[in-house]
Design a protein around this motif. Structure first.
Motif, mmCIF file in Angstrom:
data_model
loop_
_atom_site.group_PDB
_atom_site.id
_atom_site.type_symbol
_atom_site.label_atom_id
_atom_site.label_comp_id
_atom_site.label_asym_id
_atom_site.label_seq_id
_atom_site.Cartn_x
_atom_site.Cartn_y
_atom_site.Cartn_z
ATOM 1 N N GLU A 201 -98.836 23.842 23.130
ATOM 2 C CA GLU A 201 -98.882 25.090 22.380
ATOM 3 C C GLU A 201 -98.933 24.828 20.889
ATOM 4 N N LEU A 202 -98.100 23.911 20.420
ATOM 5 C CA LEU A 202 -98.086 23.600 18.987
ATOM 6 C C LEU A 202 -99.463 23.170 18.507
ATOM 7 N N PHE A 203 -100.091 22.262 19.239
ATOM 8 C CA PHE A 203 -101.387 21.766 18.772
ATOM 9 C C PHE A 203 -102.487 22.808 18.928
ATOM 10 N N ASP A 204 -102.355 23.720 19.889
ATOM 11 C CA ASP A 204 -103.287 24.844 19.958
ATOM 12 C C ASP A 204 -103.186 25.678 18.674
ATOM 13 N N TYR A 205 -101.972 25.903 18.201
ATOM 14 C CA TYR A 205 -101.778 26.701 16.990
ATOM 15 C C TYR A 205 -102.285 25.944 15.758
ATOM 16 N N LEU A 206 -101.954 24.668 15.692
ATOM 17 C CA LEU A 206 -102.387 23.885 14.533
ATOM 18 C C LEU A 206 -103.909 23.761 14.490
ATOM 19 N N ASP A 207 -104.545 23.705 15.654
ATOM 20 C CA ASP A 207 -106.008 23.644 15.703
ATOM 21 C C ASP A 207 -106.643 24.905 15.130
ATOM 22 N N GLN A 208 -105.891 26.005 15.123
ATOM 23 C CA GLN A 208 -106.385 27.264 14.550
ATOM 24 C C GLN A 208 -105.994 27.413 13.073
ATOM 25 N N ASP A 209 -105.374 26.373 12.518
ATOM 26 C CA ASP A 209 -104.898 26.408 11.129
ATOM 27 C C ASP A 209 -103.789 27.434 10.912
ATOM 28 N N TRP A 210 -103.045 27.744 11.979
ATOM 29 C CA TRP A 210 -101.928 28.667 11.831
ATOM 30 C C TRP A 210 -100.711 27.929 11.299
ATOM 31 N N TYR A 211 -99.813 28.680 10.710
ATOM 32 C CA TYR A 211 -98.559 28.143 10.202
ATOM 33 C C TYR A 211 -97.502 28.201 11.311
ATOM 34 N N ILE A 212 -96.438 27.416 11.124
ATOM 35 C CA ILE A 212 -95.378 27.321 12.129
ATOM 36 C C ILE A 212 -94.030 27.597 11.461
#
Length: 262
Positions: free
Chosen positions: A162-173
């Motif tokens: 899930e984390l890398f799916d979000y990072l692949d979209q350039d989203w912040y965490i």
């Protein structure tokens, strides 16, 4: 100075001492806070609280998936009116939560879609919630590809995938005291190392998610923004960085993400 990107300061547990809570946060190095608006009732309250502390408190406006059943046409009009105010700096808290299902899933998806459209129409960043709904969450976000601005997955507690799916979209965490929970959050100790410094933000989610390794532990177990420094220290240790480096990075990321002054 740290920035707490998610504090539920309109919660009734703060009614007796809200001013003192803000003062304690300030004394602990929390220079600015984003007050979470997560329902029809509390989003206007978040805005009013932000107005009483200009330049220090800001607000989001949205409807959490737990409250999705209240997202009517009238609610949509109310949310859009709130977003006309400069103190409201993000759309949300919005998203999907299939863990508790406090609102039926079709209603959650409808409310989420309506709020994503507010994000499109206002150009404001998104303050997102996702729990046990990753596939539907990603599919709905994909439907808005190229239309949305910045997004943060707040209170991240998920898996590596899930984390890398979000990072692949350039989203912040957004990272909370969940990191400090040896029962449920131990996996975050490793994952937090992979978040780029310019997309890492920290939050307390107060009054929830008291860091379990905080010493001494407050008797009432109510989390407060003043404990953000503890979360920053834990993140710094896990990333192998200095507290100053984490403070500088997370404050810079939050300032840019929410378009805060200064």
């Amino acid at each position: 100075m740290l920035i707490d990107i998610g504090a539920n300061l309109t919660h009734d547990s703060f009614d007796r001492d809200r001013g003192e809570v803000i003062e304690r946060a300030r004394a602990a190095g929390v220079g600015r806070m984003i007050i979470t608006g997560a329902s029809r009732e509390h989003s206007p309250k978040a805005l009013e609280l932000a107005k009483t502390h200009p330049g220090e408190l800001f607000a989001t406006a949205g409807v959490h998936p737990h409250h999705a059943s209240e997202y009517t046409e009238e609610c949509d009009i109310e949310m859009r009116a709130l977003h006309a105010h400069a103190e409201v700096v993000a759309v949300g808290e919005t998203g999907l939560d299939y863990f508790r299902d406090f609102s039926p899933r079709p209603m959650q998806r409808k409310a989420f879609e309506r709020q994503l459209q507010i994000g499109v129409d206002t150009g404001k960043p998104l303050f997102l919630h996702q729990r046990d709904a990753h596939a539907d969450f990603m599919a709905m976000m994909k439907n808005f590809d190229g239309k949305l601005g910045l997004a943060v997955v707040h209170c991240f507690t998920g898996t590596r995938e899930e984390l890398f799916d979000y990072l692949d979209q350039d989203w912040y965490i957004g990272i909370t005291g969940w990191l400090c929970d040896e029962r449920r959050g131990a996996h975050l100790r490793e994952l937090v190392k992979h978040i780029p410094a310019n997309r890492l933000m920290i939050e307390t989610d107060a009054p929830y998610l008291m860091p379990r390794n905080l010493q001494p532990m407050p008797k009432d177990r109510r989390n407060e923004p003043m404990y953000l420094a503890h979360i920053a220290e834990e993140v710094a240790r896990d990333r192998g960085e200095s507290l100053e480096a984490v403070a500088t990075a997370t404050t810079g990321a939050a300032t840019a993400f929410f378009r805060l002054p200064g």
